[in-house]
Design an enzyme around this catalytic site. Structure first.
Site, PDB file in Angstrom:
ATOM      1  N   ASP A  11       0.495   3.838   5.958  1.00  0.00           N
ATOM      2  CA  ASP A  11       0.754   3.487   4.559  1.00  0.00           C
ATOM      3  C   ASP A  11       0.449   4.645   3.619  1.00  0.00           C
ATOM      4  O   ASP A  11       1.337   5.230   3.004  1.00  0.00           O
ATOM      5  CB  ASP A  11      -0.113   2.293   4.155  1.00  0.00           C
ATOM      6  CG  ASP A  11       0.484   0.979   4.619  1.00  0.00           C
ATOM      7  OD1 ASP A  11       1.701   0.937   4.855  1.00  0.00           O
ATOM      8  OD2 ASP A  11      -0.259   0.005   4.740  1.00  0.00           O
ATOM      9  N   GLY A  26      -8.239  20.553  20.180  1.00  0.00           N
ATOM     10  CA  GLY A  26      -7.871  21.963  20.054  1.00  0.00           C
ATOM     11  C   GLY A  26      -8.368  22.719  21.271  1.00  0.00           C
ATOM     12  O   GLY A  26      -8.730  22.120  22.288  1.00  0.00           O
ATOM     13  N   GLY A  27      -8.409  24.006  21.168  1.00  0.00           N
ATOM     14  CA  GLY A  27      -8.843  24.816  22.299  1.00  0.00           C
ATOM     15  C   GLY A  27     -10.358  24.872  22.454  1.00  0.00           C
ATOM     16  O   GLY A  27     -10.874  25.406  23.436  1.00  0.00           O
ATOM     17  N   GLU A  69       1.222  -1.223   8.237  1.00  0.00           N
ATOM     18  CA  GLU A  69       0.417  -0.096   8.712  1.00  0.00           C
ATOM     19  C   GLU A  69       0.302   0.043  10.234  1.00  0.00           C
ATOM     20  O   GLU A  69       0.674   1.063  10.819  1.00  0.00           O
ATOM     21  CB  GLU A  69      -0.993  -0.228   8.105  1.00  0.00           C
ATOM     22  CG  GLU A  69      -2.030   0.734   8.653  1.00  0.00           C
ATOM     23  CD  GLU A  69      -1.793   2.169   8.234  1.00  0.00           C
ATOM     24  OE1 GLU A  69      -1.576   2.395   7.047  1.00  0.00           O
ATOM     25  OE2 GLU A  69      -1.820   3.061   9.091  1.00  0.00           O
ATOM     26  N   GLN A  89       0.778  -1.244   0.000  1.00  0.00           N
ATOM     27  CA  GLN A  89       0.000   0.000   0.000  1.00  0.00           C
ATOM     28  C   GLN A  89       0.812   1.299   0.000  1.00  0.00           C
ATOM     29  O   GLN A  89       0.499   2.217  -0.750  1.00  0.00           O
ATOM     30  CB  GLN A  89      -0.963   0.020   1.205  1.00  0.00           C
ATOM     31  CG  GLN A  89      -1.871   1.222   1.178  1.00  0.00           C
ATOM     32  CD  GLN A  89      -2.862   1.326   2.319  1.00  0.00           C
ATOM     33  OE1 GLN A  89      -3.421   2.365   2.558  1.00  0.00           O
ATOM     34  NE2 GLN A  89      -3.112   0.253   3.025  1.00  0.00           N
TER      35      GLN A  89
HETATM   36  N1  CAO Z   1      11.950  -9.901  -9.500  1.00  0.00           N
HETATM   37  C1  CAO Z   1      12.656 -10.674  -8.633  1.00  0.00           C
HETATM   38  N2  CAO Z   1      12.606 -10.530  -7.300  1.00  0.00           N
HETATM   39  C2  CAO Z   1      11.797  -9.557  -6.821  1.00  0.00           C
HETATM   40  C3  CAO Z   1      11.040  -8.718  -7.661  1.00  0.00           C
HETATM   41  C4  CAO Z   1      11.140  -8.911  -9.048  1.00  0.00           C
HETATM   42  N3  CAO Z   1      10.467  -8.175  -9.926  1.00  0.00           N
HETATM   43  N4  CAO Z   1      10.333  -7.862  -6.896  1.00  0.00           N
HETATM   44  C5  CAO Z   1      10.643  -8.160  -5.611  1.00  0.00           C
HETATM   45  N5  CAO Z   1      11.515  -9.176  -5.565  1.00  0.00           N
HETATM   46  C6  CAO Z   1      12.097  -9.791  -4.375  1.00  0.00           C
HETATM   47  C7  CAO Z   1      12.929  -8.833  -3.552  1.00  0.00           C
HETATM   48  O1  CAO Z   1      14.182  -8.663  -4.151  1.00  0.00           O
HETATM   49  C8  CAO Z   1      12.967  -9.565  -2.219  1.00  0.00           C
HETATM   50  O2  CAO Z   1      13.902 -10.599  -2.304  1.00  0.00           O
HETATM   51  P1  CAO Z   1      15.035 -10.952  -1.195  1.00  0.00           P
HETATM   52  O3  CAO Z   1      14.378 -10.818   0.142  1.00  0.00           O
HETATM   53  O4  CAO Z   1      15.413 -12.344  -1.551  1.00  0.00           O
HETATM   54  O5  CAO Z   1      16.141  -9.991  -1.349  1.00  0.00           O
HETATM   55  C9  CAO Z   1      11.602 -10.245  -2.176  1.00  0.00           C
HETATM   56  O6  CAO Z   1      11.070 -10.165  -3.496  1.00  0.00           O
HETATM   57  C10 CAO Z   1      10.549  -9.716  -1.232  1.00  0.00           C
HETATM   58  O7  CAO Z   1      10.667  -8.372  -0.878  1.00  0.00           O
HETATM   59  P2  CAO Z   1      10.149  -7.843   0.546  1.00  0.00           P
HETATM   60  O8  CAO Z   1      11.016  -8.433   1.631  1.00  0.00           O
HETATM   61  O9  CAO Z   1      10.109  -6.377   0.462  1.00  0.00           O
HETATM   62  O10 CAO Z   1       8.660  -8.436   0.664  1.00  0.00           O
HETATM   63  P3  CAO Z   1       7.883  -9.047   1.926  1.00  0.00           P
HETATM   64  O11 CAO Z   1       6.556  -9.464   1.404  1.00  0.00           O
HETATM   65  O12 CAO Z   1       8.662 -10.086   2.642  1.00  0.00           O
HETATM   66  O13 CAO Z   1       7.708  -7.809   2.927  1.00  0.00           O
HETATM   67  C11 CAO Z   1       6.960  -5.594   3.560  1.00  0.00           C
HETATM   68  C12 CAO Z   1       6.705  -6.860   2.710  1.00  0.00           C
HETATM   69  C13 CAO Z   1       5.916  -4.557   3.167  1.00  0.00           C
HETATM   70  C14 CAO Z   1       6.812  -5.931   5.054  1.00  0.00           C
HETATM   71  C15 CAO Z   1       8.377  -5.064   3.291  1.00  0.00           C
HETATM   72  O14 CAO Z   1       8.538  -4.890   1.911  1.00  0.00           O
HETATM   73  C16 CAO Z   1       8.692  -3.760   4.006  1.00  0.00           C
HETATM   74  O15 CAO Z   1       8.945  -3.714   5.217  1.00  0.00           O
HETATM   75  N6  CAO Z   1       8.726  -2.646   3.242  1.00  0.00           N
HETATM   76  C17 CAO Z   1       9.074  -1.334   3.753  1.00  0.00           C
HETATM   77  C18 CAO Z   1       7.985  -0.756   4.605  1.00  0.00           C
HETATM   78  C19 CAO Z   1       6.677  -0.683   3.889  1.00  0.00           C
HETATM   79  O16 CAO Z   1       6.547  -0.140   2.815  1.00  0.00           O
HETATM   80  N7  CAO Z   1       5.644  -1.178   4.557  1.00  0.00           N
HETATM   81  C20 CAO Z   1       4.271  -0.928   4.147  1.00  0.00           C
HETATM   82  C21 CAO Z   1       3.734  -1.920   3.271  1.00  0.00           C
HETATM   83  S1  CAO Z   1       2.019  -1.660   3.132  1.00  0.00           S
HETATM   84  O17 CAO Z   1       1.392  -2.117   4.575  1.00  0.00           O
END
Ligand code: CAO
Length: 424
Positions: A167, A246-247, A138, A16
């Site tokens: 988010d 607020g106030g 979030e 998001q």
């Molecule tokens: N081709 C190949 N690999 C890809 C890719 C693509 N097109 N797109 C993503 N990937 C891979 C990434 O390189 C990563 O790989 P490695 O961990 O092996 O290096 C993997 O996909 C997953 O990425 P991620 O760790 O970001 O995803 P997740 O689902 O485990 O975590 C989230 C999700 C949101 C918790 C994390 O991305 C995060 O903390 N982001 C920053 C904070 C944020 O934006 N949070 C809000 C999200 S909305 O609530």
């Protein structure tokens, strides 16, 4: 004319926070190219599915006006394509977990090497510090940014809000950082790194609570209901229920029908300047001159009792009748509107704040339109892309692949199955 026409965004975002940012830039006219893992795509495509086989509303409502390319950025050919995209685009936006981009081989140093004009914008859960390596969603941001500790009722637990301030709020902050960096690039010719941490974004939105923390160190917060009720303050900004913050004291009051309708309520503010009007309206004109009620300071220890009296009056009216009676008297108030009421509100349809969009897999659905209106650049909401819908178009038109080169890319498996006619 679209305000951001000609700006190319390499959209590496998912879930998001990042997608709200790039959707906003797309609404302002940027060409947003969403890079998604072949065959998988943004995880939200398949989350909270309501129409089997179709992209979820979670995905469609966050990814309007974008193009989608399927690209495996861990495959050698995929990396080459990503390099070409980095060289071509103006901004790269990502919200991967900390370290994911470095592991992919596209950290800030490498991106700068490839394109010194590139603006690299990231959402992370936290800025540098003890939690910088953590994954964040979030509600975690709402809790760590000061929102949860200050939301809810005094005698209840910390509470998260329905507004996605962690988010979507951070997405907004990031979008502002990006356009600011684009503006600065006009002078310097260089890109820069833009970071919006979710904790920082939530805290920024909770600043009045940090204000109160410091006031609390100098004495009680006299405008909080808790003060009027004689409940002592602790050492941190407390939860203040529906206090106005607020106030001018405010509270949520029952209206006609509250026994069966969970949203038959109104927010009512006893603004000092219109105190006389309030007294007349609720049938308590004697409070206008009574020294115990006439001045705001005198009322501070009686706020709950005053709202009980006003509620006796609001309970005889619908929330809309309260609004109709108060507005001509300049008494600030607002009906508690349900999502059902908002989705049916004609004036919001007319301004494009709520729009109906058609989608080939799921048919028509409602979504929010651009919340910021530019007079010279109205935003037209276009449906979200299907996974990889524009892979061929982007490879050919944006990156110039053709003939054998195009066929080799397809054969490498870096881009998944080509869904539209386009190969030479
Ligand atoms: N081709 C190949 N690999 C890809 C890719 C693509 N097109 N797109 C993503 N990937 C891979 C990434 O390189 C990563 O790989 P490695 O961990 O092996 O290096 C993997 O996909 C997953 O990425 P991620 O760790 O970001 O995803 P997740 O689902 O485990 O975590 C989230 C999700 C949101 C918790 C994390 O991305 C995060 O903390 N982001 C920053 C904070 C944020 O934006 N949070 C809000 C999200 S909305 O609530």
């Amino acid at each position: 004319m679209e305000a951001l026409k000609g700006v190319k965004i390499l959209d590496f975002t998912h879930v998001q926070s990042g997608p709200t940012c790039t959707q906003l830039l797309a609404w302002f006219g940027a060409d947003v190219i969403k890079v998604e893992r072949p065959g998988v795509g943004d995880a939200t495509r398949k989350q909270l599915v309501d129409v089997p086989g179709a992209d979820s509303l979670y995905f469609t409502m966050l990814n309007h006006n974008k193009r989608s390319i399927e690209l495996n950025t861990k495959n050698e050919t995929g990396k080459e394509i990503l390099e070409r995209l980095i060289k071509t685009c103006d901004v790269m936006v990502e919200n991967f977990a900390p370290g994911a981009l470095d592991r992919m081989g596209f950290g800030w140093e490498r991106v700068q090497e490839l394109n010194p004009r590139m603006i690299m914008a990231s959402v992370k859960g936290f800025g540098p510090g003890p939690y910088e390596d953590c994954k964040v969603y979030e509600n975690v941001a709402q809790c760590t940014g000061g929102s949860a500790s200050t939301t809810g009722f005094l005698d209840g637990p910390p509470t998260v809000t329905g507004a996605q301030i962690g988010d979507s709020g951070t997405g907004l902050h990031l979008a502002l950082g990006i356009v600011t960096a684009l503006f600065q690039r006009e002078q310097t010719g260089r890109g820069q790194k833009v970071l919006a941490s979710m904790q920082d974004g939530v805290l920024n939105l909770c600043r009045v609570k940090l204000r109160d923390q410091q006031r609390l160190e100098r004495g009680p917060l006299t405008e909080y209901s808790q003060h009027g009720q004689g409940i002592e303050f602790g050492d941190a900004t407390p939860r203040a229920g529906n206090d106005s913050g607020g106030g001018q004291p405010g509270w949520i009051l029952k209206c006609k029908g509250w026994e069966t309708d969970p949203n038959a309520y109104v927010y009512f503010i006893t603004q000092a300047a219109v105190w006389g009007n309030i007294c007349d309206l609720i049938g308590q004109p004697d409070w206008k001159d009574d020294p115990a009620y006439a001045k705001p300071d005198a009322r501070l220890d009686k706020i709950p009792q005053i709202f009980d009296r006003i509620e006796e009056w609001t309970k005889t009216k619908t929330k809309f009748e309260v609004m109709d009676a108060c507005n001509p008297l300049d008494i600030p108030c607002g009906p508690i509107l349900s999502m059902k009421e908002l989705s049916q509100e004609q004036s919001l349809r007319e301004t494009g704040t709520i729009v109906e969009v058609d989608h080939p897999e799921r048919g028509p659905y409602l979504t929010v339109g651009c919340p910021v209106k530019l007079s010279d650049s109205p935003a037209e909401v276009k449906r979200s892309p299907l996974l990889g819908e524009h892979t061929a178009e982007i490879l050919q038109e944006v990156l110039g692949y053709s003939g054998d080169d195009f066929d080799k890319v397809v054969a490498s498996g870096a881009v998944g199955e080509i869904k539209t006619a386009g190969s030479d």
